[in-house]
Design a protein around this motif. Structure first.
Motif, PDB file in Angstrom:
ATOM      1  N   ARG A   1       0.910  -1.268   0.071  1.00 46.34           N
ATOM      2  CA  ARG A   1      -0.220  -0.079  -0.276  1.00 46.34           C
ATOM      3  C   ARG A   1       0.945   1.363  -0.221  1.00 46.34           C
ATOM      4  O   ARG A   1       2.043   1.321   0.811  1.00 46.34           O
ATOM      5  N   ASP A   2      -0.264   2.663  -0.692  1.00 45.64           N
ATOM      6  CA  ASP A   2       0.998   3.301  -0.634  1.00 45.64           C
ATOM      7  C   ASP A   2       1.738   3.018  -1.457  1.00 45.64           C
ATOM      8  O   ASP A   2       3.654   3.889  -1.074  1.00 45.64           O
ATOM      9  N   GLN A   3       2.319   2.231  -2.438  1.00 40.69           N
ATOM     10  CA  GLN A   3       3.630   1.912  -3.151  1.00 40.69           C
ATOM     11  C   GLN A   3       3.161   2.730  -4.525  1.00 40.69           C
ATOM     12  O   GLN A   3       1.303   2.121  -5.225  1.00 40.69           O
ATOM     13  N   GLU A   4       3.278   2.705  -5.457  1.00 37.54           N
ATOM     14  CA  GLU A   4       3.357   2.913  -6.994  1.00 37.54           C
ATOM     15  C   GLU A   4       4.586   2.257  -8.398  1.00 37.54           C
ATOM     16  O   GLU A   4       5.911   2.018  -7.670  1.00 37.54           O
ATOM     17  N   PHE A   5       4.148   1.671  -8.508  1.00 37.61           N
ATOM     18  CA  PHE A   5       4.797   1.045  -9.751  1.00 37.61           C
ATOM     19  C   PHE A   5       4.734   1.333 -10.964  1.00 37.61           C
ATOM     20  O   PHE A   5       3.803   2.025 -11.798  1.00 37.61           O
ATOM     21  N   ARG A   6       6.087   1.415 -11.685  1.00 38.73           N
ATOM     22  CA  ARG A   6       6.060   2.004 -13.099  1.00 38.73           C
ATOM     23  C   ARG A   6       6.701   0.966 -14.093  1.00 38.73           C
ATOM     24  O   ARG A   6       7.645   0.372 -14.042  1.00 38.73           O
TER      25      ARG A   6
ATOM     26  N   ARG B   1       1.131   3.734 -14.658  1.00 42.30           N
ATOM     27  CA  ARG B   1       1.783   3.596 -13.310  1.00 42.30           C
ATOM     28  C   ARG B   1       0.861   2.999 -12.379  1.00 42.30           C
ATOM     29  O   ARG B   1      -0.526   2.834 -13.014  1.00 42.30           O
ATOM     30  N   PHE B   2       0.911   1.711 -11.851  1.00 43.41           N
ATOM     31  CA  PHE B   2       0.256   1.292 -10.902  1.00 43.41           C
ATOM     32  C   PHE B   2       0.405   1.529  -9.490  1.00 43.41           C
ATOM     33  O   PHE B   2       1.054   1.679  -9.287  1.00 43.41           O
ATOM     34  N   LYS B   3      -0.786   1.587  -9.146  1.00 42.16           N
ATOM     35  CA  LYS B   3      -1.054   1.743  -7.747  1.00 42.16           C
ATOM     36  C   LYS B   3      -2.415   0.922  -7.132  1.00 42.16           C
ATOM     37  O   LYS B   3      -3.674   1.271  -7.734  1.00 42.16           O
ATOM     38  N   PHE B   4      -2.325   0.444  -5.834  1.00 42.00           N
ATOM     39  CA  PHE B   4      -3.500  -0.369  -5.443  1.00 42.00           C
ATOM     40  C   PHE B   4      -3.468   0.187  -3.522  1.00 42.00           C
ATOM     41  O   PHE B   4      -2.813  -0.185  -2.892  1.00 42.00           O
ATOM     42  N   ASP B   5      -4.818   0.483  -3.731  1.00 37.63           N
ATOM     43  CA  ASP B   5      -5.384   0.920  -2.308  1.00 37.63           C
ATOM     44  C   ASP B   5      -5.249  -0.187  -1.611  1.00 37.63           C
ATOM     45  O   ASP B   5      -5.798   0.120  -0.228  1.00 37.63           O
ATOM     46  N   GLY B   6      -5.789  -1.425  -2.293  1.00 34.89           N
ATOM     47  CA  GLY B   6      -6.692  -2.345  -1.300  1.00 34.89           C
ATOM     48  C   GLY B   6      -7.941  -2.819  -2.568  1.00 34.89           C
ATOM     49  O   GLY B   6      -8.557  -3.709  -1.962  1.00 34.89           O
ATOM     50  N   VAL B   7      -8.877  -1.982  -2.392  1.00 36.94           N
ATOM     51  CA  VAL B   7     -10.009  -2.016  -3.364  1.00 36.94           C
ATOM     52  C   VAL B   7      -9.721  -1.204  -4.831  1.00 36.94           C
ATOM     53  O   VAL B   7      -9.687  -2.534  -5.100  1.00 36.94           O
ATOM     54  N   ALA B   8      -9.348  -0.429  -5.126  1.00 33.50           N
ATOM     55  CA  ALA B   8      -9.080   0.078  -6.240  1.00 33.50           C
ATOM     56  C   ALA B   8      -8.233   0.301  -7.238  1.00 33.50           C
ATOM     57  O   ALA B   8      -7.012   0.212  -6.349  1.00 33.50           O
TER      58      ALA B   8
ATOM     59  N   HIS C   1      -1.182   6.959   3.760  1.00 32.09           N
ATOM     60  CA  HIS C   1      -2.866   7.834   3.308  1.00 32.09           C
ATOM     61  C   HIS C   1      -3.428   7.425   2.252  1.00 32.09           C
ATOM     62  O   HIS C   1      -4.072   7.342   2.311  1.00 32.09           O
ATOM     63  N   SER C   2      -2.566   6.612   0.818  1.00 31.18           N
ATOM     64  CA  SER C   2      -3.011   6.392  -0.380  1.00 31.18           C
ATOM     65  C   SER C   2      -4.123   5.002   0.185  1.00 31.18           C
ATOM     66  O   SER C   2      -5.110   4.087  -0.871  1.00 31.18           O
ATOM     67  N   ALA C   3      -3.738   3.942   1.055  1.00 35.85           N
ATOM     68  CA  ALA C   3      -4.430   3.000   1.820  1.00 35.85           C
ATOM     69  C   ALA C   3      -5.936   3.056   1.604  1.00 35.85           C
ATOM     70  O   ALA C   3      -5.767   4.244   2.361  1.00 35.85           O
ATOM     71  N   TYR C   4      -6.872   1.980   1.172  1.00 34.77           N
ATOM     72  CA  TYR C   4      -7.919   1.671   1.454  1.00 34.77           C
ATOM     73  C   TYR C   4      -8.794   3.295   2.678  1.00 34.77           C
ATOM     74  O   TYR C   4      -9.417   3.883   3.253  1.00 34.77           O
ATOM     75  N   ARG C   5      -8.602   1.817   4.015  1.00 32.01           N
ATOM     76  CA  ARG C   5      -9.154   1.870   4.945  1.00 32.01           C
ATOM     77  C   ARG C   5      -8.211   3.679   5.509  1.00 32.01           C
ATOM     78  O   ARG C   5      -9.199   3.803   6.762  1.00 32.01           O
ATOM     79  N   GLN C   6      -7.181   3.980   5.583  1.00 30.67           N
ATOM     80  CA  GLN C   6      -6.515   5.287   6.173  1.00 30.67           C
ATOM     81  C   GLN C   6      -7.077   5.724   5.781  1.00 30.67           C
ATOM     82  O   GLN C   6      -7.195   6.518   6.566  1.00 30.67           O
TER      83      GLN C   6
END
Length: 427
Positions: free
Chosen positions: A74-79, A93-100, A365-370
């Motif tokens: 979480r809170d990571q961006e893969f390029r 770029r890819f980013k996963f917040d746990g849901v989206a 910050h960007s994780a879904y629950r947080q």
């Protein structure tokens, strides 16, 4: 998101696996081809090219090796550029917040040669959609390698292990937890494996576990786990909020969950519902953690636990009650404001995810629950309608910040997000 590959025969490349997987590649984000690019920026009349011709081996190998971090972290961006091996590719770029699972493609300009990839849209996928798209391109490459008699490549062997793990729920959960910590589940140290097992015994909810581990990466996970254990050994009256369970139930009735909903929208809606359940008018201020705890039925002995790095609070459900173990933030005015916001975030976690037994409030910050908890805390402590009313009455931002006992950052974000707060709450 979709990868479209047309493999070429007899391509020139010194590395056999790369030579076997050279292809004309197109990547579509929200159905827009983000591999569209211009060569030689000085030639204004030049026509755009709608694909890149590159070996796909490194792309497939990179996705296979990063799979568990892509979906566990979480809170990571893969390029995509991470896997380009010197070839020119768009900046997907890819980013996963746990849901989206969010895919974006900002403009990318290379020099020598001069190549400009145009900016693309942002697409939000569900996890199954993202897994399908990424699995599909990896599988295409593995099949191409198989056709070329490269059956023992690193990419093929790794992908086979990932596929086997995905078919075993317990193993997949462990691998994802390792990915949350930024570790390779297939080359993990015994001590790290024990840490994951220990954390999973406390955090039964899968997403709560991944958020805890992702948030623990910069710190010392076992010290954080020790803090949780010690905090929960304290007398119950130091952490229990007897009135919170009924309020959470009432808030959920007022604003039922939507099947597909952004984290911030859920947080804003439940914040308004919680204030309604508490009969708190917008003009009613909450000035301290102690006052907020009292409103939720806590005893006079309710108090923070000790200090720890990486955790702001722990929400723990037991015997129909909800406990919130606050980290001791300190005694200064700034620290007191931070503590109250952390407290409100923990209450928001209970309001937004009422069926979860234990969860950590941390620095993600960007994780879904947080993200849901942060949105909840902001609207719960400083309702945007009240802020707007105060602005009309001539209050400046510093005075508004002092009135609500929150940071200037919170007030600024509330004002910036006013339209989407009201849009979310109108849904």
């Amino acid at each position: 998101m979709k990868f479209s590959a047309r493999f070429l025969e007899d391509a020139a490349n010194a590395i056999p696996e790369e030579r076997a997987t050279v292809a004309d590649l197109q990547i579509f984000v929200s159905e827009q081809n983000v591999t569209m690019h211009l060569r030689d920026n000085s030639t204004r009349t030049g026509l755009p090219t709608d694909h890149v011709t590159i070996p796909l081996y490194n792309l497939a190998e990179g996705i296979a090796y990063d799979w568990w971090s892509l979906f566990g972290g979480r809170d990571q961006e893969f390029r995509l550029m991470k896997y380009r091996s010197g070839f020119l590719v768009p900046d997907v770029r890819f980013k996963f917040d746990g849901v989206a699972f969010e895919v974006s493609a900002p403009q990318k300009v290379y020099k020598n040669p001069d190549v400009r990839f145009w900016a693309g849209p942002t697409e939000v996928l569900s996890r199954p959609q993202a897994e399908f798209a990424l699995s599909d391109i990896v599988q295409q490459v593995i099949q191409q390698l198989d056709r070329k008699k490269f059956r023992e490549s690193s990419a093929a062997l790794r992908w086979a292990r990932v596929q086997e793990s995905r078919e075993r729920p317990e193993e997949a959960a462990f691998c994802e937890s390792a990915g949350a910590l930024g570790l390779d589940p297939y080359q993990i140290a015994d001590a790290d494996a024990l840490t994951i097992d220990r954390a999973s015994s406390l955090f039964e909810d899968r997403e709560a576990l991944d958020e805890f581990l992702s948030g623990a990466r910069p710190y010392t996970p076992n010290q954080m786990l020790d803090w949780i254990v010690q905090a929960e050994k304290r007398p119950k009256y130091k952490s229990t909020l007897p009135g919170l369970r009924d309020l959470v139930t009432e808030a959920e009735k007022i604003t039922p969950s939507h099947s597909i909903e952004s984290s911030w929208a859920l947080g804003y809606r439940r914040a308004r519902a919680m204030r309604k359940a508490l009969n708190l008018a917008n003009e009613k201020r909450i000035r301290s953690s102690k006052q907020l705890a009292s409103m939720l039925g806590a005893s006079e002995s309710y108090s923070p636990a000790g200090t720890v790095n990486g955790i702001r609070a722990i929400r723990h459900d037991y015997d129909g009650h909800i406990s919130i173990h606050l980290r001791n933030h300190g005694k200064s005015a700034t620290q007191a404001r931070s503590e109250m916001f952390s407290f409100a975030r923990a209450i928001g976690d209970a309001a937004c995810f009422p069926n979860s037994g234990r969860s950590a409030i941390n620095e993600l910050h960007s994780a879904y629950r947080q993200a849901a908890g942060r949105a909840f805390a902001a609207e719960f402590l400083a309702p945007i309608e009240e802020i707007k009313s105060m602005q009309k009455d001539g209050w400046d931002r510093i005075s508004i910040e002092d009135e609500f006992c929150v940071s200037a950052h919170v007030i600024e974000h509330q004002i910036e997000n006013a339209d989407r707060i009201n849009l979310a709450c109108a849904a």
